[in-house]
Design a protein around this motif. Structure first.
Motif, PDB file in Angstrom:
ATOM      1  N   PHE A 455       0.578   1.067  -6.511  1.00 41.72           N
ATOM      2  CA  PHE A 455       0.970   1.186  -5.110  1.00 41.72           C
ATOM      3  C   PHE A 455       2.171   2.127  -5.034  1.00 41.72           C
ATOM      4  CE2 PHE A 455      -1.223  -2.869  -4.919  1.00 41.72           C
ATOM      5  CZ  PHE A 455      -1.871  -2.825  -3.691  1.00 41.72           C
ATOM      6  N   PHE A 457       4.404   4.349  -1.774  1.00 42.29           N
ATOM      7  CA  PHE A 457       4.513   4.484  -0.327  1.00 42.29           C
ATOM      8  C   PHE A 457       5.368   5.720  -0.028  1.00 42.29           C
ATOM      9  CE2 PHE A 457       4.781   0.060  -1.799  1.00 42.29           C
ATOM     10  CZ  PHE A 457       3.498  -0.354  -1.463  1.00 42.29           C
ATOM     11  N   CYS A 462      -0.088   7.363   0.954  1.00 42.90           N
ATOM     12  CA  CYS A 462       0.140   6.212   0.090  1.00 42.90           C
ATOM     13  C   CYS A 462      -0.822   6.273  -1.085  1.00 42.90           C
ATOM     14  CB  CYS A 462      -0.042   4.902   0.858  1.00 42.90           C
ATOM     15  SG  CYS A 462      -1.725   4.603   1.444  1.00 42.90           S
ATOM     16  N   ILE A 464      -2.952   3.508  -3.401  1.00 43.06           N
ATOM     17  CA  ILE A 464      -3.357   2.110  -3.534  1.00 43.06           C
ATOM     18  C   ILE A 464      -4.480   2.019  -4.573  1.00 43.06           C
ATOM     19  CG2 ILE A 464      -2.631   1.424  -1.225  1.00 43.06           C
ATOM     20  CD1 ILE A 464      -5.466   1.731  -0.241  1.00 43.06           C
ATOM     21  N   SER A 475       0.310  -0.566   3.587  1.00 42.85           N
ATOM     22  CA  SER A 475       1.024   0.597   3.048  1.00 42.85           C
ATOM     23  C   SER A 475       1.566   1.479   4.168  1.00 42.85           C
ATOM     24  CB  SER A 475       0.093   1.409   2.140  1.00 42.85           C
ATOM     25  OG  SER A 475      -0.345   0.638   1.052  1.00 42.85           O
ATOM     26  N   SER A 479       5.404   2.363   4.410  1.00 35.79           N
ATOM     27  CA  SER A 479       5.833   3.759   4.477  1.00 35.79           C
ATOM     28  C   SER A 479       6.587   4.045   5.771  1.00 35.79           C
ATOM     29  CB  SER A 479       4.611   4.688   4.388  1.00 35.79           C
ATOM     30  OG  SER A 479       4.019   4.630   3.112  1.00 35.79           O
ATOM     31  N   LEU A 510       1.482  -5.625  -5.498  1.00 38.92           N
ATOM     32  CA  LEU A 510       2.158  -5.111  -4.307  1.00 38.92           C
ATOM     33  C   LEU A 510       3.490  -5.806  -4.071  1.00 38.92           C
ATOM     34  CD1 LEU A 510       2.212  -3.522  -1.594  1.00 38.92           C
ATOM     35  CD2 LEU A 510       0.868  -5.388  -0.609  1.00 38.92           C
TER      36      LEU A 510
END
Length: 539
Positions: A455, A457, A462, A464, A475, A479, A510
């Motif tokens: 992950f 940001f 992003c 992922i 995300s 962000s 996360l």
């Protein structure tokens, strides 16, 4: 009945692709008893493998310990299939064989072993055949995707097989693309150079599995495969009941197939209704374009896509010569997020900075607690992001929609174009066919990159681990420097569904990256252990 013919029923082995080889013991028992009353010689009851990933039923492994619990009729020989790819390299295959077959054929319920291989795996399969024959097993080689093998290569393989003690050389029309005249040519080539009996395993993409099997028989093929109701991967196979009736008719003999018809009515009609195997326009196209049937099986069973979308995907698969199946190709790699970060033009920070973001997922709890959620939104005025086309609350309370998988987006494109809220998505990922259908006045482009267990940001994109819209929306909020993130409708799947554990793993990664100051909580019930929970009624 022609005494030279050997018939193998592969229903449980090939049909297991639909239910993970998890057949009930009572079905297996009644199936074996029914087959024993026909002219069928062998039942290929399942696979035998050392690979154990995800839940699969007993017939994915077909171990002697399990088979010995069955009351196997004396008139039926039990066979299993082993994929050459499961045996490992030349240096590993002997040890793996010892694990797979701890007992000699004399004491094992298994009497026939078929080694399934692609042309490039033939040497490993043949070396394995020697060891198995020494242990007393009858062995066959099952050469897959015969349609993709050049004639000279087929001749070389056939001549090589002559030097090994196998009982039968099977060819499989794995892509279901062959027509009767092509079957005849393949049989003629093999017969010219083979000292072995020949077998055929036909797939029904073009609706020709039965015809191709009979044509092969009439041209000298002695081993014939079939499955009850045609149950098998993709469109399925030559139907056992049709083959039995035809062979009996041609030999002026009537055998007892009533138990097979009883099985169909009791079990297999319901299974077919549930899993929907059998030829259809999509499988026909997969045969025509030589697309691996597992892609069609995944596509047909996915309610996400419309007929137009499925046809578009088939066209792309055709162009990419998708004769080899890749497990996550449709869901992750079909649209390639991995090449580069897309050039996006929207920064969520301009809209979400220091705001509470409420993400509306589509689980039943969003609808169940609709009134409480609407009151919460009116009272606290969070920035509301709905996932995909979800409309489970008053549409006027939704500020934005998020979507990240292009195939899902194109499926719902008309809905997005008619909705008042803007759509945030990785627009730059789309090809021209996608982008030309989207109303650009209503799109925010936030980039997306897929990377395993990662992950990140950034201002305009992003990273992922999988293109799941929930992860994408979270995300976006992170962000955008949101003050807090609230979730609804993230209920989870049914107990035992592997997607629950997958998302748990993603959430664990996360939350280890998110600062403690950022609050992420679910306002409705959820099964995910890494999500903190509060009640929407407590505000």
């Amino acid at each position: 009945m022609n005494n030279d013919l050997i018939q193998i029923d592969c229903t449980l082995r090939d049909g297991g692709y639909y239910n993970n080889w998890d057949f009930s013991n009572i079905l297996i028992k009644e199936y074996l008893n029914a087959i024993a009353k026909t002219s069928i010689n062998f039942v290929e009851i399942g696979f035998r493998t050392t690979l154990n990933k995800g839940f699969k039923g007993a017939l994915a492994f077909s171990k002697d310990e399990f088979l010995n619990t069955l009351d196997i009729p004396e008139d039926i020989g039990i066979g299993v299939m082993v994929n050459a790819s499961d045996l490992g390299s030349n240096s590993e295959h002997l040890e793996n064989l010892k694990i797979l077959f701890p007992n000699d054929a004399q004491i094992s319920p298994v009497k026939l072993v078929r080694l399934a291989c692609y042309s490039y795996q033939i040497d490993i399969a043949l070396e394995a055949s020697k060891w198995l024959v020494q242990r007393g097993f009858k062995v066959g080689i099952n050469l897959m995707q015969i349609s993709e093998i050049e004639n000279n290569d087929l001749i070389n393989i056939t001549q090589k097989i002559n030097n090994y003690p196998i009982s039968v050389f099977y060819f499989a029309d794995s892509l279901g693309c062959l027509r009767p005249n092509e079957i005849i040519k393949i049989v003629e080539t093999i017969k010219k150079f083979s000292l072995k009996s020949i077998g055929i395993h036909a797939h029904d993409n073009l609706g020709l599995a039965f015809c191709n099997t009979i044509i092969a028989k009439e041209n000298g093929v002695k081993w014939l495969d079939s499955t009850i109701s045609g149950m098998g991967r993709g469109p399925g196979n030559c139907k056992t009941e049709d083959l039995l009736l035809d062979l009996d008719f041609k030999n002026s003999k009537s055998s007892d197939i009533a138990p097979v018809l009883f099985l169909i009515n009791k079990y297999f009609s319901k299974l077919r209704e549930k899993y929907k195997w059998g030829t259809n326009p999509y499988y026909f196209l997969s045969g025509k374009y030589k697309i691996h049937p597992s892609y069609m099986q995944s596509l047909i069973n996915n309610s996400l896509f419309s007929d137009d979308d499925k046809l578009m995907i088939i066209e792309k698969l055709k162009d990419q010569k998708a004769s080899v199946f890749k497990e996550n190709y449709l869901s992750e790699e079909f649209i390639n997020f991995n090449e580069k970060v897309t050039e996006s033009n929207w920064e969520p920070n301009n809209l979400l900075n220091k705001k509470e973001v409420l993400i509306l997922a589509t689980g039943p709890s969003t609808k169940k607690y609709k009134s409480a959620l609407e009151n919460y939104i009116k009272k606290f005025k969070p920035f509301v992001i709905a996932l995909n086309t979800a409309s489970l609350i008053d549409d006027k309370l939704i500020d934005m929609r998020a979507a990240c998988h292009p195939l899902r987006i194109v499926t719902d494109i008309d809905k997005y174009n008619s909705m008042k809220q803007p759509l945030v998505c990785p627009f730059s990922t789309f090809d021209e066919n996608f982008s030309s259908r989207i109303d650009l006045r209503n799109v925010f482009d936030f980039g997306l990159l897929i990377k395993k267990n990662t992950f990140e940001f950034h201002e305009k994109f992003c990273i992922i681990p999988k293109p799941l819209v929930l992860l994408y929306a979270i995300s976006i909020a992170i962000s955008g420097k949101a003050k807090s993130i609230k979730l609804t409708g993230v209920d989870g799947y049914a107990p035992g569904d592997p997607r629950n554990e997958e998302l748990n793993d993603f959430l664990e990664i996360l939350f280890n990256l998110v600062p403690n100051s950022l609050e992420i909580k679910s306002l409705t019930p959820t099964c995910y252990r890494y999500l903190d929970k509060e009640s929407v009624f407590g505000y």
